[in-house]
Design a protein around this motif. Structure first.
Motif, PDB file in Angstrom:
ATOM      1  N   LEU A   1      37.954  55.259   9.175  1.00 44.62           N
ATOM      2  CA  LEU A   1      36.700  55.086   9.909  1.00 44.62           C
ATOM      3  C   LEU A   1      36.705  55.899  11.204  1.00 44.62           C
ATOM      4  N   MET A   2      37.809  55.911  11.898  1.00 44.84           N
ATOM      5  CA  MET A   2      37.915  56.710  13.121  1.00 44.84           C
ATOM      6  C   MET A   2      37.766  58.203  12.813  1.00 44.84           C
ATOM      7  N   ASP A   3      38.344  58.637  11.702  1.00 48.05           N
ATOM      8  CA  ASP A   3      38.216  60.028  11.282  1.00 48.05           C
ATOM      9  C   ASP A   3      36.751  60.378  11.010  1.00 48.05           C
ATOM     10  N   LEU A   4      36.060  59.501  10.303  1.00 49.70           N
ATOM     11  CA  LEU A   4      34.637  59.710  10.026  1.00 49.70           C
ATOM     12  C   LEU A   4      33.832  59.746  11.331  1.00 49.70           C
ATOM     13  N   TYR A   5      34.147  58.832  12.224  1.00 55.29           N
ATOM     14  CA  TYR A   5      33.466  58.737  13.510  1.00 55.29           C
ATOM     15  C   TYR A   5      33.611  60.035  14.308  1.00 55.29           C
ATOM     16  N   GLU A   6      34.804  60.607  14.278  1.00 52.85           N
ATOM     17  CA  GLU A   6      35.060  61.830  15.033  1.00 52.85           C
ATOM     18  C   GLU A   6      34.503  63.078  14.360  1.00 52.85           C
ATOM     19  N   ARG A   7      34.486  63.109  13.047  1.00 58.47           N
ATOM     20  CA  ARG A   7      34.055  64.309  12.310  1.00 58.47           C
ATOM     21  C   ARG A   7      32.547  64.437  12.154  1.00 58.47           C
ATOM     22  N   PHE A   8      31.871  63.326  11.930  1.00 59.75           N
ATOM     23  CA  PHE A   8      30.455  63.380  11.585  1.00 59.75           C
ATOM     24  C   PHE A   8      29.587  62.748  12.674  1.00 59.75           C
ATOM     25  N   PRO A   9      28.757  63.550  13.321  1.00 61.09           N
ATOM     26  CA  PRO A   9      27.879  63.036  14.378  1.00 61.09           C
ATOM     27  C   PRO A   9      26.961  61.902  13.900  1.00 61.09           C
ATOM     28  N   VAL A  10      26.565  61.928  12.651  1.00 60.63           N
ATOM     29  CA  VAL A  10      25.684  60.887  12.110  1.00 60.63           C
ATOM     30  C   VAL A  10      26.384  59.530  12.125  1.00 60.63           C
ATOM     31  N   VAL A  11      27.665  59.518  11.765  1.00 63.38           N
ATOM     32  CA  VAL A  11      28.442  58.283  11.766  1.00 63.38           C
ATOM     33  C   VAL A  11      28.611  57.789  13.197  1.00 63.38           C
ATOM     34  N   LYS A  12      28.898  58.703  14.107  1.00 62.50           N
ATOM     35  CA  LYS A  12      29.049  58.339  15.518  1.00 62.50           C
ATOM     36  C   LYS A  12      27.753  57.744  16.050  1.00 62.50           C
ATOM     37  N   GLU A  13      26.658  58.378  15.744  1.00 63.63           N
ATOM     38  CA  GLU A  13      25.353  57.897  16.199  1.00 63.63           C
ATOM     39  C   GLU A  13      25.056  56.511  15.629  1.00 63.63           C
ATOM     40  N   TYR A  14      25.375  56.305  14.360  1.00 63.30           N
ATOM     41  CA  TYR A  14      25.148  55.005  13.729  1.00 63.30           C
ATOM     42  C   TYR A  14      25.936  53.908  14.446  1.00 63.30           C
ATOM     43  N   TYR A  15      27.231  54.137  14.652  1.00 62.92           N
ATOM     44  CA  TYR A  15      28.054  53.120  15.312  1.00 62.92           C
ATOM     45  C   TYR A  15      27.665  52.938  16.773  1.00 62.92           C
ATOM     46  N   ASP A  16      27.290  53.992  17.449  1.00 62.98           N
ATOM     47  CA  ASP A  16      26.798  53.866  18.824  1.00 62.98           C
ATOM     48  C   ASP A  16      25.561  52.975  18.856  1.00 62.98           C
ATOM     49  N   PHE A  17      24.683  53.160  17.889  1.00 62.83           N
ATOM     50  CA  PHE A  17      23.465  52.355  17.826  1.00 62.83           C
ATOM     51  C   PHE A  17      23.785  50.906  17.475  1.00 62.83           C
ATOM     52  N   VAL A  18      24.667  50.688  16.514  1.00 65.89           N
ATOM     53  CA  VAL A  18      24.997  49.331  16.072  1.00 65.89           C
ATOM     54  C   VAL A  18      25.601  48.511  17.211  1.00 65.89           C
ATOM     55  N   PHE A  19      26.492  49.128  17.975  1.00 70.64           N
ATOM     56  CA  PHE A  19      27.182  48.379  19.019  1.00 70.64           C
ATOM     57  C   PHE A  19      26.485  48.410  20.376  1.00 70.64           C
ATOM     58  N   ASN A  20      25.572  49.331  20.565  1.00 70.77           N
ATOM     59  CA  ASN A  20      24.849  49.411  21.829  1.00 70.77           C
ATOM     60  C   ASN A  20      23.442  49.943  21.570  1.00 70.77           C
ATOM     61  N   PRO A  21      22.614  49.126  20.947  1.00 73.53           N
ATOM     62  CA  PRO A  21      21.275  49.620  20.573  1.00 73.53           C
ATOM     63  C   PRO A  21      20.334  49.706  21.777  1.00 73.53           C
ATOM     64  N   LYS A  22      20.224  50.891  22.313  1.00 73.38           N
ATOM     65  CA  LYS A  22      19.302  51.120  23.426  1.00 73.38           C
ATOM     66  C   LYS A  22      17.967  51.568  22.834  1.00 73.38           C
ATOM     67  N   GLU A  23      17.335  50.645  22.109  1.00 71.28           N
ATOM     68  CA  GLU A  23      16.109  50.980  21.392  1.00 71.28           C
ATOM     69  C   GLU A  23      14.995  51.431  22.323  1.00 71.28           C
ATOM     70  N   ASP A  24      14.825  50.715  23.444  1.00 69.43           N
ATOM     71  CA  ASP A  24      13.745  51.072  24.365  1.00 69.43           C
ATOM     72  C   ASP A  24      13.917  52.487  24.909  1.00 69.43           C
ATOM     73  N   LYS A  25      15.152  52.844  25.229  1.00 68.60           N
ATOM     74  CA  LYS A  25      15.429  54.187  25.738  1.00 68.60           C
ATOM     75  C   LYS A  25      15.130  55.237  24.668  1.00 68.60           C
ATOM     76  N   MET A  26      15.539  54.951  23.423  1.00 67.02           N
ATOM     77  CA  MET A  26      15.283  55.877  22.317  1.00 67.02           C
ATOM     78  C   MET A  26      13.785  56.072  22.103  1.00 67.02           C
ATOM     79  N   VAL A  27      13.040  54.973  22.173  1.00 69.04           N
ATOM     80  CA  VAL A  27      11.588  55.035  21.974  1.00 69.04           C
ATOM     81  C   VAL A  27      10.943  55.850  23.092  1.00 69.04           C
TER      82      VAL A  27
END
Length: 169
Positions: A22-48
Motif C-alpha cells: 500500500l505504501m508503494d502504491l501511495y508513493e508511485r501513483f498520485p491517484v492513490v495518494k489523492e484518494y487516501y488524502d481525501f479519505v483521511f482528511n476530506p477538505k470538501e469545502d476547500k475542494m469545492v
C-alpha cells in the motif's frame, strides 16, 4: 488479474507485506495518494471552492483576455468529486454553479448554439443527479431560477430545458 485472484493473493500476504504494498502504491501513483488524502482528511469545502474558482475563470478570466467557456472543465471536477465520494449536496452545488456562471456569461455575450446544447446537457444531468440523490428540496429554487433565466435570455433550446425540468415533477 481478476478480483477473485487479487483477493486470494491479498489474503495470503502478511500484514506487514500488505502495508508495504500500500505504501508503494501511495508513493508511485498520485491517484492513490489523492484518494487516501481525501479519505483521511476530506477538505470538501476547500475542494469545492477551488473548483468554483476554476470554473468561474473559464468564463470570466482574470489572467487572460478571452474566456474559453469550456463545459469540460466543470465536468472533470464533477466526475472527480463523484469518484472520490464527495457529499452529493456539494457535487450538486458545483453542478448548479457551473450553469449559473455560464448563464451570467451568456447574458452579455454572443455564444454559439453548441454552448446552449452543452448547457442543456449540464442541466439535464444536474436535474437527474438531484432527483436520484433526493436533494430536490435543497436545490429546487436554484433549478427553477436557472430555468427562468433560460426563458428571460431567450435561449434557443428553452423548450428542451422545460422537458428536462419535467423529471422532477
Amino acid at each position: 488479474m481478476s478480483k477473485r485472484a487479487l483477493k486470494k493473493y491479498l489474503a495470503e500476504l502478511r500484514q506487514e507485506e500488505l502495508a508495504d504494498q500500500l505504501m508503494d502504491l501511495y508513493e508511485r501513483f498520485p491517484v492513490v495518494k489523492e484518494y487516501y488524502d481525501f479519505v483521511f482528511n476530506p477538505k470538501e469545502d476547500k475542494m469545492v471552492q477551488e473548483a468554483k474558482v476554476k470554473i468561474s475563470n473559464e468564463y470570466f478570466p482574470i489572467k487572460r483576455k478571452r474566456p474559453k467557456a469550456r463545459r469540460s472543465v466543470a465536468q472533470k471536477f464533477i466526475k472527480h468529486f463523484v469518484k472520490l465520494g464527495v457529499e452529493p449536496q456539494l457535487v450538486a452545488d458545483v453542478m448548479l454553479y457551473n450553469l449559473e456562471i455560464a448563464q451570467a456569461f451568456s447574458a452579455d455575450k454572443n455564444v454559439p448554439d453548441a454552448f446552449f446544447k452543452s448547457m442543456l446537457n449540464s442541466f439535464t444531468e444536474v436535474v437527474q443527479y438531484i432527483s436520484i440523490n433526493g436533494l430536490l428540496t435543497d436545490f429546487k429554487e436554484r433549478i427553477v431560477k436557472i430555468f427562468e433565466t433560460t426563458q428571460i435570455q431567450k435561449w434557443p433550446n428553452e423548450e428542451e430545458f422545460s422537458r428536462a425540468l419535467d423529471i422532477i415533477d
